[in-house]
Design a protein around this motif. Structure first.
Motif, PDB file in Angstrom:
ATOM      1  N   LYS A  27       0.891  -1.198   0.177  1.00  0.00           N
ATOM      2  CA  LYS A  27       0.135   0.106  -0.047  1.00  0.00           C
ATOM      3  C   LYS A  27       0.970   1.257  -0.026  1.00  0.00           C
ATOM      4  CE  LYS A  27      -3.906   0.445   2.145  1.00  0.00           C
ATOM      5  NZ  LYS A  27      -4.927   0.296   3.309  1.00  0.00           N
ATOM      6  N   THR A  28       2.116   1.177   0.680  1.00  0.00           N
ATOM      7  CA  THR A  28       2.930   2.377   0.807  1.00  0.00           C
ATOM      8  C   THR A  28       3.418   2.530  -0.419  1.00  0.00           C
ATOM      9  OG1 THR A  28       3.406   2.238   2.989  1.00  0.00           O
ATOM     10  CG2 THR A  28       5.152   3.311   1.641  1.00  0.00           C
ATOM     11  N   LEU A  29       4.173   1.427  -1.285  1.00  0.00           N
ATOM     12  CA  LEU A  29       4.518   1.650  -2.375  1.00  0.00           C
ATOM     13  C   LEU A  29       3.688   2.035  -3.596  1.00  0.00           C
ATOM     14  CD1 LEU A  29       7.347  -1.330  -1.745  1.00  0.00           C
ATOM     15  CD2 LEU A  29       7.883   1.095  -2.064  1.00  0.00           C
ATOM     16  N   SER A  30       2.556   1.766  -3.613  1.00  0.00           N
ATOM     17  CA  SER A  30       1.749   1.912  -4.567  1.00  0.00           C
ATOM     18  C   SER A  30       1.351   3.498  -5.141  1.00  0.00           C
ATOM     19  CB  SER A  30       0.245   1.307  -4.327  1.00  0.00           C
ATOM     20  OG  SER A  30      -0.459   1.851  -3.324  1.00  0.00           O
ATOM     21  N   ALA A  31       1.760   4.276  -4.111  1.00  0.00           N
ATOM     22  CA  ALA A  31       1.733   5.610  -4.497  1.00  0.00           C
ATOM     23  C   ALA A  31       2.648   6.067  -5.506  1.00  0.00           C
ATOM     24  CB  ALA A  31       2.170   6.555  -3.155  1.00  0.00           C
ATOM     25  N   LEU A  32       3.829   5.425  -5.612  1.00  0.00           N
ATOM     26  CA  LEU A  32       4.650   5.728  -6.532  1.00  0.00           C
ATOM     27  C   LEU A  32       4.920   4.609  -7.604  1.00  0.00           C
ATOM     28  CD1 LEU A  32       7.747   7.255  -4.365  1.00  0.00           C
ATOM     29  CD2 LEU A  32       5.843   8.626  -5.765  1.00  0.00           C
ATOM     30  N   TYR A  33       4.582   3.336  -7.420  1.00  0.00           N
ATOM     31  CA  TYR A  33       4.837   2.331  -8.250  1.00  0.00           C
ATOM     32  C   TYR A  33       3.654   1.475  -8.994  1.00  0.00           C
ATOM     33  CZ  TYR A  33       9.396   3.359  -6.454  1.00  0.00           C
ATOM     34  OH  TYR A  33      10.755   4.065  -6.267  1.00  0.00           O
ATOM     35  N   ALA A  34       3.663   0.702  -9.763  1.00  0.00           N
ATOM     36  CA  ALA A  34       2.700  -0.154 -10.237  1.00  0.00           C
ATOM     37  C   ALA A  34       3.210  -1.698  -9.430  1.00  0.00           C
ATOM     38  CB  ALA A  34       2.485  -0.420 -11.777  1.00  0.00           C
ATOM     39  N   VAL A  35       2.398  -2.000  -8.288  1.00  0.00           N
ATOM     40  CA  VAL A  35       2.504  -3.023  -7.478  1.00  0.00           C
ATOM     41  C   VAL A  35       1.902  -4.346  -8.065  1.00  0.00           C
ATOM     42  CG1 VAL A  35       2.513  -3.819  -5.052  1.00  0.00           C
ATOM     43  CG2 VAL A  35       3.068  -1.323  -5.594  1.00  0.00           C
ATOM     44  N   THR A  36       2.657  -5.255  -7.857  1.00  0.00           N
ATOM     45  CA  THR A  36       1.853  -6.691  -8.051  1.00  0.00           C
ATOM     46  C   THR A  36       2.414  -7.498  -6.764  1.00  0.00           C
ATOM     47  OG1 THR A  36       2.014  -6.422 -10.601  1.00  0.00           O
ATOM     48  CG2 THR A  36       2.009  -9.017  -9.575  1.00  0.00           C
ATOM     49  N   LEU A  37       1.551  -8.299  -6.575  1.00  0.00           N
ATOM     50  CA  LEU A  37       1.863  -9.300  -5.194  1.00  0.00           C
ATOM     51  C   LEU A  37       1.662 -10.543  -5.613  1.00  0.00           C
ATOM     52  CD1 LEU A  37       2.479  -9.800  -2.246  1.00  0.00           C
ATOM     53  CD2 LEU A  37      -0.052  -9.160  -1.841  1.00  0.00           C
ATOM     54  N   ILE A  38       2.396 -11.341  -5.533  1.00  0.00           N
ATOM     55  CA  ILE A  38       2.173 -12.967  -5.691  1.00  0.00           C
ATOM     56  C   ILE A  38       2.375 -13.485  -4.311  1.00  0.00           C
ATOM     57  CG2 ILE A  38       3.127 -15.037  -6.710  1.00  0.00           C
ATOM     58  CD1 ILE A  38       4.533 -13.323  -8.838  1.00  0.00           C
ATOM     59  N   ALA A  39       0.986 -14.010  -3.851  1.00  0.00           N
ATOM     60  CA  ALA A  39       1.089 -14.700  -2.513  1.00  0.00           C
ATOM     61  C   ALA A  39      -0.047 -15.542  -2.667  1.00  0.00           C
ATOM     62  CB  ALA A  39       0.711 -13.527  -1.493  1.00  0.00           C
ATOM     63  N   CYS A  40      -0.213 -16.284  -1.432  1.00  0.00           N
ATOM     64  CA  CYS A  40      -1.015 -17.327  -0.980  1.00  0.00           C
ATOM     65  C   CYS A  40      -2.631 -16.540  -1.024  1.00  0.00           C
ATOM     66  CB  CYS A  40      -0.887 -18.226   0.056  1.00  0.00           C
ATOM     67  SG  CYS A  40       0.727 -18.726   0.193  1.00  0.00           S
ATOM     68  N   HIS A  41      -3.114 -16.867  -2.338  1.00  0.00           N
ATOM     69  CA  HIS A  41      -4.536 -16.169  -2.440  1.00  0.00           C
ATOM     70  C   HIS A  41      -5.404 -16.884  -3.429  1.00  0.00           C
ATOM     71  CE1 HIS A  41      -6.817 -12.454  -1.867  1.00  0.00           C
ATOM     72  NE2 HIS A  41      -7.233 -12.479  -3.032  1.00  0.00           N
ATOM     73  N   PRO A  42      -6.662 -17.044  -2.991  1.00  0.00           N
ATOM     74  CA  PRO A  42      -7.374 -18.164  -3.941  1.00  0.00           C
ATOM     75  C   PRO A  42      -7.814 -17.644  -5.487  1.00  0.00           C
ATOM     76  CG  PRO A  42      -8.992 -16.755  -2.265  1.00  0.00           C
ATOM     77  CD  PRO A  42      -7.296 -16.580  -2.200  1.00  0.00           C
ATOM     78  N   ARG A  43      -7.704 -16.221  -5.665  1.00  0.00           N
ATOM     79  CA  ARG A  43      -7.903 -15.887  -7.108  1.00  0.00           C
ATOM     80  C   ARG A  43      -6.949 -14.780  -7.291  1.00  0.00           C
ATOM     81  NH1 ARG A  43     -11.709 -14.790  -3.476  1.00  0.00           N
ATOM     82  NH2 ARG A  43     -12.267 -12.787  -3.286  1.00  0.00           N
ATOM     83  N   ASN A  44      -7.044 -14.333  -8.815  1.00  0.00           N
ATOM     84  CA  ASN A  44      -6.227 -13.383  -8.996  1.00  0.00           C
ATOM     85  C   ASN A  44      -7.335 -12.121  -9.031  1.00  0.00           C
ATOM     86  OD1 ASN A  44      -4.004 -14.455  -9.945  1.00  0.00           O
ATOM     87  ND2 ASN A  44      -4.865 -14.826 -11.973  1.00  0.00           N
ATOM     88  N   GLU A  45      -7.010 -10.952  -8.478  1.00  0.00           N
ATOM     89  CA  GLU A  45      -7.743  -9.793  -8.253  1.00  0.00           C
ATOM     90  C   GLU A  45      -6.932  -8.404  -8.037  1.00  0.00           C
ATOM     91  OE1 GLU A  45     -10.732  -9.539  -5.001  1.00  0.00           O
ATOM     92  OE2 GLU A  45      -9.369 -11.236  -3.843  1.00  0.00           O
ATOM     93  N   THR A  46      -7.557  -7.453  -8.178  1.00  0.00           N
ATOM     94  CA  THR A  46      -6.965  -6.114  -7.621  1.00  0.00           C
ATOM     95  C   THR A  46      -7.700  -5.645  -6.611  1.00  0.00           C
ATOM     96  OG1 THR A  46      -6.498  -5.704 -10.022  1.00  0.00           O
ATOM     97  CG2 THR A  46      -6.444  -3.965  -8.461  1.00  0.00           C
ATOM     98  N   VAL A  47      -6.675  -5.215  -5.377  1.00  0.00           N
ATOM     99  CA  VAL A  47      -7.300  -4.973  -4.239  1.00  0.00           C
ATOM    100  C   VAL A  47      -6.747  -3.672  -3.694  1.00  0.00           C
ATOM    101  CG1 VAL A  47      -7.784  -5.344  -1.732  1.00  0.00           C
ATOM    102  CG2 VAL A  47      -8.040  -7.304  -3.484  1.00  0.00           C
ATOM    103  N   GLU A  48      -7.410  -2.458  -3.648  1.00  0.00           N
ATOM    104  CA  GLU A  48      -6.977  -1.143  -3.392  1.00  0.00           C
ATOM    105  C   GLU A  48      -5.637  -0.733  -4.278  1.00  0.00           C
ATOM    106  OE1 GLU A  48      -6.616  -0.198   0.760  1.00  0.00           O
ATOM    107  OE2 GLU A  48      -7.652  -1.803   1.359  1.00  0.00           O
TER     108      GLU A  48
END
Length: 373
Positions: A27-48
């Motif tokens: 969330k901090t870095l999204s102010a300046l960068y296009a942030v992708t997060l690969i992590a344990c999650h049930p589906r691909n989605e965009t959150v905040e």
């Protein structure tokens, strides 16, 4: 988004909404960068504004440690980010592969993994694995930018690498302001949020509630976190479980927002962590979060914890294995109203001055700016 530099955070262990990874970094870095997060999650989605790419949560430890990084190679390269920020030791091989492709890599050390080996019951031949991990870790880490979550980790890692930054896992005051309660908390209700293992003092907490019930005092335990089978069985096997079962509420795993919504009806935060190599030298994140919402806490009596809790008069500390001391602490905190109100005020003012994320945010930007310069 398209005009921003791409960065990618990767974890094969942590859930996508991990406090440090999602709420602090992404969330901090999204102010300046296009942030992708690969992590344990049930589906691909965009959150905040964070583009989350789903990765399975493998329960088989052998597969997770030795195979996950292989599966993450194509998934990570597909993102084509400038910087990859890795959060697990088993992803060190992934970092080496990414370096071969000319990527910049940050390795974030949440725990002193080498010492943590000695605290994990499921690891056999601990000395062998400690030596093996060290022989692999030291040369590999010299190729990455290193971030540590604790000052104490410098004792181990400062000889590994010259580019080391310490970014503490302090809390975001703005986020927790919504859950702040400074008056009329119900001190009969106890709160815990986090990982649920026996070494988090759950059995001691339940026994303390039982001791208090024998004194004619009724307390309720609100517990947020995934209740794994071994601990669930240990709880139901307690000889007094039937007498307090109606006083225990397990909510399961929840995101940070829903978890802390439950804290509003509670009056005492608990952080009764057993003595382990990592725990005695690492701040528990929840301690600062409790302070930020005006929730006085009872914590383990480790010297590091005392520097926060006792020196700033925002809670009390007890031996995490001393059930009687814990029961007495709960009762004392709930009865001493004037002292309780002081703890509420001191906790919030202390976290505002010393232990909040705004003091760490700039360090993160500096690391990224340096890598991209």
């Amino acid at each position: 988004m398209s005009g921003k530099i791409k960065i990618c955070h990767v974890s094969s262990v942590h859930l996508s909404f991990d406090t440090r990874i999602f709420y602090r970094y992404c969330k901090t870095l999204s102010a300046l960068y296009a942030v992708t997060l690969i992590a344990c999650h049930p589906r691909n989605e965009t959150v905040e504004g964070i583009d989350i790419k789903a990765f399975p949560r493998y329960k088989n430890r052998f597969f997770r440690v030795f195979m996950s990084w292989l599966l993450l190679i194509p998934k990570s390269l597909k993102i084509n980010a400038k910087i990859y920020h890795l959060h697990d030791p088993e992803l060190i091989p992934l970092g080496l592969v990414l370096k071969l492709f000319g990527k910049k890599v940050i390795y974030d050390i949440h725990e002193n993994i080498a010492e943590d080996i000695f605290d994990k019951d499921w690891i056999k031949n601990k000395q062998f694995w400690h030596r093996t991990y060290t022989l692999f870790e030291k040369p590999a880490l010299r190729l990455f930018e290193i971030i540590l979550a604790e000052d104490s980790y410098l004792k181990r890692y400062k000889s590994f690498h010259k580019n080391i930054s310490v970014v503490h896992n302090y809390c975001d005051i703005g986020f927790f302001d919504h859950y702040k309660v400074t008056e009329n908390r119900n001190v009969q209700h106890l709160f815990y949020i986090g990982v649920l293992f026996e070494n988090r003092g759950i059995l001691q907490i339940l026994e303390a509630i039982y001791l208090l019930k024998k004194r004619g005092k009724t307390y309720y335990f609100h517990c947020v976190g995934e209740l794994y089978t071994p601990l669930a069985e240990a709880i139901t096997n307690l000889p007094f479980y039937g007498e307090i079962r109606e006083q225990i509420i397990f909510y399961g795993r929840k995101n940070l927002e829903d978890g802390y919504a439950i804290s509003k009806k509670c009056g005492i935060g608990l952080c009764i962590i057993h003595r382990m190599s990592n725990s005695i030298e690492s701040y528990p994140t929840k301690l600062f979060e409790y302070m930020a919402i005006g929730l006085p806490s009872i914590t383990s009596d480790f010297p590091l914890y005392k520097t926060v809790v006792e020196e700033n008069e925002c809670g009390i500390t007890v031996n995490p294995l001393d059930v009687l001391a814990l029961a007495n602490g709960i009762e004392r905190m709930s009865l001493e109203k004037e002292q309780y109100e002081k703890m509420v005020k001191h906790g919030f003012s202390t976290v505002l001055e010393k232990y909040n994320w705004s003091n760490e945010r700039q360090k993160v930007f500096e690391v990224y700016h340096k890598l991209l310069s």
